[in-house]
Structures are given as structure tokens and as C-alpha cells.
Design a protein around this motif. Structure first.
Motif, PDB file in Angstrom:
ATOM      1  N   LYS A 137       0.859  -1.183   0.000  1.00 35.14           N
ATOM      2  CA  LYS A 137       0.000   0.000   0.000  1.00 35.14           C
ATOM      3  C   LYS A 137       0.893   1.230   0.000  1.00 35.14           C
ATOM      4  O   LYS A 137       2.109   1.132  -0.084  1.00 35.14           O
ATOM      5  CB  LYS A 137      -0.895  -0.012   1.235  1.00 35.14           C
ATOM      6  N   ASP A 138       0.273   2.403   0.089  1.00 32.29           N
ATOM      7  CA  ASP A 138       1.110   3.562   0.324  1.00 32.29           C
ATOM      8  C   ASP A 138       1.672   3.446   1.732  1.00 32.29           C
ATOM      9  O   ASP A 138       1.306   2.564   2.505  1.00 32.29           O
ATOM     10  CB  ASP A 138       0.323   4.857   0.123  1.00 32.29           C
ATOM     11  N   GLY A 139       2.571   4.312   2.079  1.00 37.49           N
ATOM     12  CA  GLY A 139       3.305   4.165   3.331  1.00 37.49           C
ATOM     13  C   GLY A 139       2.489   4.320   4.589  1.00 37.49           C
ATOM     14  O   GLY A 139       2.962   4.031   5.684  1.00 37.49           O
ATOM     15  N   GLY A 140       1.231   4.811   4.458  1.00 39.56           N
ATOM     16  CA  GLY A 140       0.416   4.992   5.645  1.00 39.56           C
ATOM     17  C   GLY A 140       0.953   6.109   6.511  1.00 39.56           C
ATOM     18  O   GLY A 140       1.307   7.186   6.022  1.00 39.56           O
ATOM     19  N   ASP A 141       1.067   5.844   7.806  1.00 43.37           N
ATOM     20  CA  ASP A 141       1.430   6.885   8.771  1.00 43.37           C
ATOM     21  C   ASP A 141       2.600   6.414   9.639  1.00 43.37           C
ATOM     22  O   ASP A 141       2.412   6.044  10.796  1.00 43.37           O
ATOM     23  CB  ASP A 141       0.211   7.200   9.639  1.00 43.37           C
ATOM     24  N   PRO A 142       3.829   6.397   9.098  1.00 43.63           N
ATOM     25  CA  PRO A 142       4.970   5.941   9.896  1.00 43.63           C
ATOM     26  C   PRO A 142       5.231   6.794  11.132  1.00 43.63           C
ATOM     27  O   PRO A 142       5.660   6.278  12.166  1.00 43.63           O
ATOM     28  CB  PRO A 142       6.148   5.987   8.916  1.00 43.63           C
ATOM     29  N   ASP A 143       4.963   8.099  11.037  1.00 42.76           N
ATOM     30  CA  ASP A 143       5.146   8.952  12.217  1.00 42.76           C
ATOM     31  C   ASP A 143       4.126   8.597  13.294  1.00 42.76           C
ATOM     32  O   ASP A 143       4.434   8.627  14.488  1.00 42.76           O
ATOM     33  CB  ASP A 143       5.013  10.425  11.835  1.00 42.76           C
ATOM     34  N   GLY A 144       2.902   8.258  12.856  1.00 41.37           N
ATOM     35  CA  GLY A 144       1.891   7.818  13.816  1.00 41.37           C
ATOM     36  C   GLY A 144       2.287   6.523  14.496  1.00 41.37           C
ATOM     37  O   GLY A 144       2.038   6.346  15.688  1.00 41.37           O
ATOM     38  N   TRP A 145       2.893   5.607  13.741  1.00 39.46           N
ATOM     39  CA  TRP A 145       3.360   4.350  14.325  1.00 39.46           C
ATOM     40  C   TRP A 145       4.422   4.605  15.383  1.00 39.46           C
ATOM     41  O   TRP A 145       4.391   4.021  16.472  1.00 39.46           O
ATOM     42  CB  TRP A 145       3.884   3.442  13.227  1.00 39.46           C
ATOM     43  N   LYS A 146       5.364   5.495  15.105  1.00 42.81           N
ATOM     44  CA  LYS A 146       6.384   5.829  16.099  1.00 42.81           C
ATOM     45  C   LYS A 146       5.739   6.441  17.334  1.00 42.81           C
ATOM     46  O   LYS A 146       6.113   6.107  18.470  1.00 42.81           O
ATOM     47  CB  LYS A 146       7.419   6.782  15.510  1.00 42.81           C
ATOM     48  N   ALA A 147       4.753   7.300  17.140  1.00 40.54           N
ATOM     49  CA  ALA A 147       4.069   7.923  18.276  1.00 40.54           C
ATOM     50  C   ALA A 147       3.339   6.881  19.124  1.00 40.54           C
ATOM     51  O   ALA A 147       3.306   6.982  20.361  1.00 40.54           O
ATOM     52  CB  ALA A 147       3.096   8.992  17.786  1.00 40.54           C
ATOM     53  N   VAL A 148       2.739   5.861  18.484  1.00 39.03           N
ATOM     54  CA  VAL A 148       2.060   4.795  19.225  1.00 39.03           C
ATOM     55  C   VAL A 148       3.065   4.002  20.053  1.00 39.03           C
ATOM     56  O   VAL A 148       2.811   3.669  21.226  1.00 39.03           O
ATOM     57  CB  VAL A 148       1.297   3.863  18.255  1.00 39.03           C
ATOM     58  N   ARG A 149       4.220   3.675  19.468  1.00 37.55           N
ATOM     59  CA  ARG A 149       5.256   2.966  20.225  1.00 37.55           C
ATOM     60  C   ARG A 149       5.696   3.781  21.439  1.00 37.55           C
ATOM     61  O   ARG A 149       5.837   3.242  22.548  1.00 37.55           O
ATOM     62  CB  ARG A 149       6.455   2.656  19.341  1.00 37.55           C
ATOM     63  N   ILE A 150       5.911   5.059  21.219  1.00 34.70           N
ATOM     64  CA  ILE A 150       6.361   5.915  22.316  1.00 34.70           C
ATOM     65  C   ILE A 150       5.313   5.981  23.422  1.00 34.70           C
ATOM     66  O   ILE A 150       5.631   5.808  24.606  1.00 34.70           O
ATOM     67  CB  ILE A 150       6.685   7.329  21.779  1.00 34.70           C
ATOM     68  N   ALA A 151       4.077   6.225  23.050  1.00 36.97           N
ATOM     69  CA  ALA A 151       3.007   6.364  24.045  1.00 36.97           C
ATOM     70  C   ALA A 151       2.838   5.107  24.882  1.00 36.97           C
ATOM     71  O   ALA A 151       2.405   5.178  26.036  1.00 36.97           O
ATOM     72  CB  ALA A 151       1.699   6.725  23.358  1.00 36.97           C
ATOM     73  N   ASN A 152       3.178   3.952  24.302  1.00 37.17           N
ATOM     74  CA  ASN A 152       2.992   2.686  24.998  1.00 37.17           C
ATOM     75  C   ASN A 152       4.287   2.090  25.538  1.00 37.17           C
ATOM     76  O   ASN A 152       4.289   0.956  26.027  1.00 37.17           O
ATOM     77  CB  ASN A 152       2.299   1.692  24.067  1.00 37.17           C
ATOM     78  N   GLY A 153       5.381   2.832  25.454  1.00 37.33           N
ATOM     79  CA  GLY A 153       6.639   2.376  26.039  1.00 37.33           C
ATOM     80  C   GLY A 153       7.215   1.140  25.375  1.00 37.33           C
ATOM     81  O   GLY A 153       7.843   0.310  26.048  1.00 37.33           O
ATOM     82  N   VAL A 154       7.037   1.006  24.059  1.00 35.46           N
ATOM     83  CA  VAL A 154       7.520  -0.168  23.331  1.00 35.46           C
ATOM     84  C   VAL A 154       8.801   0.204  22.585  1.00 35.46           C
ATOM     85  O   VAL A 154       8.771   0.939  21.597  1.00 35.46           O
ATOM     86  CB  VAL A 154       6.449  -0.700  22.352  1.00 35.46           C
ATOM     87  N   ALA A 155       9.917  -0.300  23.069  1.00 29.47           N
ATOM     88  CA  ALA A 155      11.221   0.016  22.499  1.00 29.47           C
ATOM     89  C   ALA A 155      11.647  -1.051  21.498  1.00 29.47           C
ATOM     90  O   ALA A 155      11.302  -2.222  21.627  1.00 29.47           O
ATOM     91  CB  ALA A 155      12.264   0.128  23.606  1.00 29.47           C
ATOM     92  N   GLU A 156      12.413  -0.637  20.488  1.00 31.28           N
ATOM     93  CA  GLU A 156      12.974  -1.546  19.499  1.00 31.28           C
ATOM     94  C   GLU A 156      14.437  -1.205  19.281  1.00 31.28           C
ATOM     95  O   GLU A 156      14.840  -0.034  19.386  1.00 31.28           O
ATOM     96  CB  GLU A 156      12.206  -1.458  18.176  1.00 31.28           C
ATOM     97  N   SER A 157      15.229  -2.226  18.943  1.00 28.67           N
ATOM     98  CA  SER A 157      16.650  -1.976  18.708  1.00 28.67           C
ATOM     99  C   SER A 157      16.817  -1.082  17.483  1.00 28.67           C
ATOM    100  O   SER A 157      15.969  -1.018  16.605  1.00 28.67           O
ATOM    101  CB  SER A 157      17.406  -3.290  18.509  1.00 28.67           C
ATOM    102  N   GLY A 158      17.942  -0.404  17.440  1.00 33.07           N
ATOM    103  CA  GLY A 158      18.196   0.548  16.361  1.00 33.07           C
ATOM    104  C   GLY A 158      17.601   1.896  16.668  1.00 33.07           C
ATOM    105  O   GLY A 158      18.322   2.892  16.753  1.00 33.07           O
ATOM    106  N   SER A 159      16.298   1.933  16.910  1.00 33.25           N
ATOM    107  CA  SER A 159      15.624   3.194  17.225  1.00 33.25           C
ATOM    108  C   SER A 159      15.872   3.627  18.670  1.00 33.25           C
ATOM    109  O   SER A 159      16.004   4.822  18.958  1.00 33.25           O
ATOM    110  CB  SER A 159      14.117   3.072  16.993  1.00 33.25           C
ATOM    111  N   ASP A 160      15.912   2.653  19.594  1.00 36.67           N
ATOM    112  CA  ASP A 160      15.911   2.982  21.020  1.00 36.67           C
ATOM    113  C   ASP A 160      17.117   2.462  21.793  1.00 36.67           C
ATOM    114  O   ASP A 160      17.432   2.982  22.857  1.00 36.67           O
ATOM    115  CB  ASP A 160      14.628   2.444  21.655  1.00 36.67           C
ATOM    116  N   TYR A 161      17.760   1.444  21.294  1.00 29.95           N
ATOM    117  CA  TYR A 161      18.955   0.912  21.950  1.00 29.95           C
ATOM    118  C   TYR A 161      19.778   0.147  20.933  1.00 29.95           C
ATOM    119  O   TYR A 161      19.282  -0.219  19.854  1.00 29.95           O
ATOM    120  CB  TYR A 161      18.583   0.009  23.131  1.00 29.95           C
TER     121      TYR A 161
END
Length: 287
Positions: A137-161
Motif C-alpha cells: 500500500k502507500d506508506g500509511g502513517d509511519p510517524d503515527g506508528w512511532k508515536a504509538v510505540r512511544i506512548a505505549n513504552g515499546v522500544a525496538e533496537s536501532g531506534s531505542d537501543y
């Protein structure tokens, strides 16, 4: 429903009559608790307990599993799995060009007739699904996805550690179902179990917020010039941080400002998490 297509992910399949036994003996995730419609977090650790590879694992067919990981580490991950396979009857392969889509919200199912849709169990307060396959599909909302991860305290390697620099407790795998404390031995299990039973985990994922936009990821968090942690993913005035909770508690008790660069920040435990700031924390100068 909101969604984002993730172009930085790859899928590794492990299949065969001994695939589950093989993976159960090396990964942190307890596969006995993995449901057919779930994608659960996990890690492959070094013997010293640090995370070498992080992923989401799900079932694929009767004797198979898919490991959803960062695309840039997938080849190294495959080589490491091959190293540990020995004589196990399990086939390991990387799938190229598989579309990975995440969706969140009240109707969080981004699917089509030829995709596999699973619940992302890392999230407690919002429904999140991952779809594998289907058309791009089109890319959707990658910034929204990052905001959801942040709001819920979900860390991933590369981005957060960085891989090789964090223990499972640091990134809350002990609280998101990424570590099986009732399963048998796996690589690094002794160190992780000791941290769990002694309650010695001091670095934790926290949610950072500020009145002004936060600086870039990896900016150091400091109290009076003394480091207490670093920022991970950032979205405007909120972000994730991995920080020493004893030093953060000492700063809060003393009324000392915590800053990222020159921006004062507030640090909070994710609402769903069970850990707490330690009582009687040492001062930032002593820590």
C-alpha cells in the motif's frame, strides 16, 4: 484505523519437526505460551545475557515459525541460528520482499485475502496488529506508528537501543512476554534469571516528555552534568528513554532537573508496567 507499512523489516522462517524444540532452547520467548494468532517479542542473547537480536515471533503452519526482525540484521541473525542448529531437523530461511504492515486503533486489522494477520502482544492499552503478505500500500502513517510505540513504552533496537548493549530487563521484555521465566534453559538464561530474582534491574524504558520539542535520539539525559540515560525514539515533545531508574528517582527526590541537551524533561514509567522507582535510591553523585 491507522496503519503503516514497514519497509525496514525482514522475515526469517524456521520450520521442520524439531523447529520448536530448537528455538525453545535458544530464545528468551516461551513458545509453549505462543498462541496461533499472536506475534510475541523475544531475543537471542549472548551467554552474558545481553541482546544480540530482537524480533517478534509467530507460528507459521503446523511445524513452523516466523521471526520478524530488522532487515539490516537479518542475514547475521540467520547465520547465528545456523550456528546453533547443529543436527536439529529444522530449516532456516530468510524471506525477501514480504510486506509487513502494522495497524492500530479501534479496528486495527490491516489485512487482505492473502495476508496473515496477528495481534502484536507488546501493546496493552491499544489494539495493534501486524499483517504479513498482501499487496503493498502507500506508506500509511509511519510517524503515527512511532508515536504509538512511544506512548505505549515499546522500544525496538536501532531506534531505542543498540544490540549488544542492553539486557532484556532494560527494554521491558520481562514485562511484555518476551522472556519465559518458567521455561527451561536458553542462552543467557542464568544472567536474566538472576536479575529477575534479585530485582537488580536498574536500567528501564521510560516515557520522556517536555514543554519544548525534544532533541534527537541518543541525546544524553543528565542531572547536573551527570549521565542518567539517553533518549531513544522521539516524536515532538515526547519520546522513549532508557535510563537508570535509581538515578532518576534520586533526582526526583532531590528536586534536581533532568535535561536532554538543554531541554528539561519529565520521565514516567509506562502506565501498564509493573516495575516502580526504587525506594531509598542513592544520590546521583553516589550512583
Amino acid at each position: 484505523m491507522s496503519f503503516a507499512q514497514l519497509n525496514d523489516r525482514a522475515l526469517i522462517t524456521v520450520s521442520g519437526p524439531e523447529a520448536e524444540h530448537f528455538l525453545q532452547n535458544i530464545l528468551t520467548t516461551d513458545l509453549d505460551t505462543l498462541g496461533p494468532a499472536e506475534a510475541k517479542p523475544g531475543a537471542l542473547l549472548a551467554p552474558q545475557g545481553r541482546i544480540l537480536f530482537d524480533f517478534l515471533i509467530s507460528r507459521a503452519g503446523d511445524n513452523g515459525f516466523r521471526l520478524d526482525c530488522r532487515a539490516d540484521i537479518a542475514d547475521d541473525f540467520v547465520r547465528r541460528l545456523m550456528l546453533y542448529r547443529l543436527r536439529a531437523k529444522a530449516e532456516i530461511a530468510k524471506q525477501d520482499q514480504v510486506v509487513v504492515t502494522v495497524a492500530w486503533g479501534d479496528e486495527s486489522t490491516a489485512s487482505s485475502s492473502d495476508s496473515t494477520v496477528l495481534a502484536d502482544t507488546r501493546f496493552r492499552d491499544v489494539a495493534v496488529s501486524r499483517a504479513y503478505g498482501g499487496g503493498a500500500k502507500d506508506g500509511g502513517d509511519p510517524d503515527g506508528w512511532k508515536a504509538v510505540r512511544i506512548a505505549n513504552g515499546v522500544a525496538e533496537s536501532g531506534s531505542d537501543y543498540q544490540l549488544g548493549d542492553a539486557f532484556p530487563h532494560d527494554v521491558l521484555l520481562d514485562e511484555t512476554g518476551g522472556v519465559g521465566f518458567k521455561k527451561g534453559c536458553y542462552i543467557g538464561q542464568e544472567v536474566v534469571s538472576r536479575m529477575q530474582h534479585r530485582g537488580t534491574a536498574r536500567r528501564r524504558v521510560l516515557i520522556a516528555s517536555a514543554d519544548d520539542p525534544l532533541p534527537a535520539s541518543r541525546t544524553e539525559l543528565a542531572v547536573a552534568g551527570r549521565p542518567v540515560g539517553a533518549l531513544g525514539s522521539v516524536s515532538g515533545r515526547t519520546g522513549l528513554a532508557i535510563a537508570r531508574i535509581d538515578r532518576v528517582k534520586a533526582a526526583l527526590d532531590a528536586g534536581e532537573a533532568i535535561v536532554a541537551g538543554d531541554v528539561p524533561v519529565m520521565l514516567a514509567i509506562p502506565a501498564w508496567a509493573k516495575f516502580s522507582f526504587p525506594e531509598g535510591a542513592v544520590s546521583a553523585e553516589e550512583a
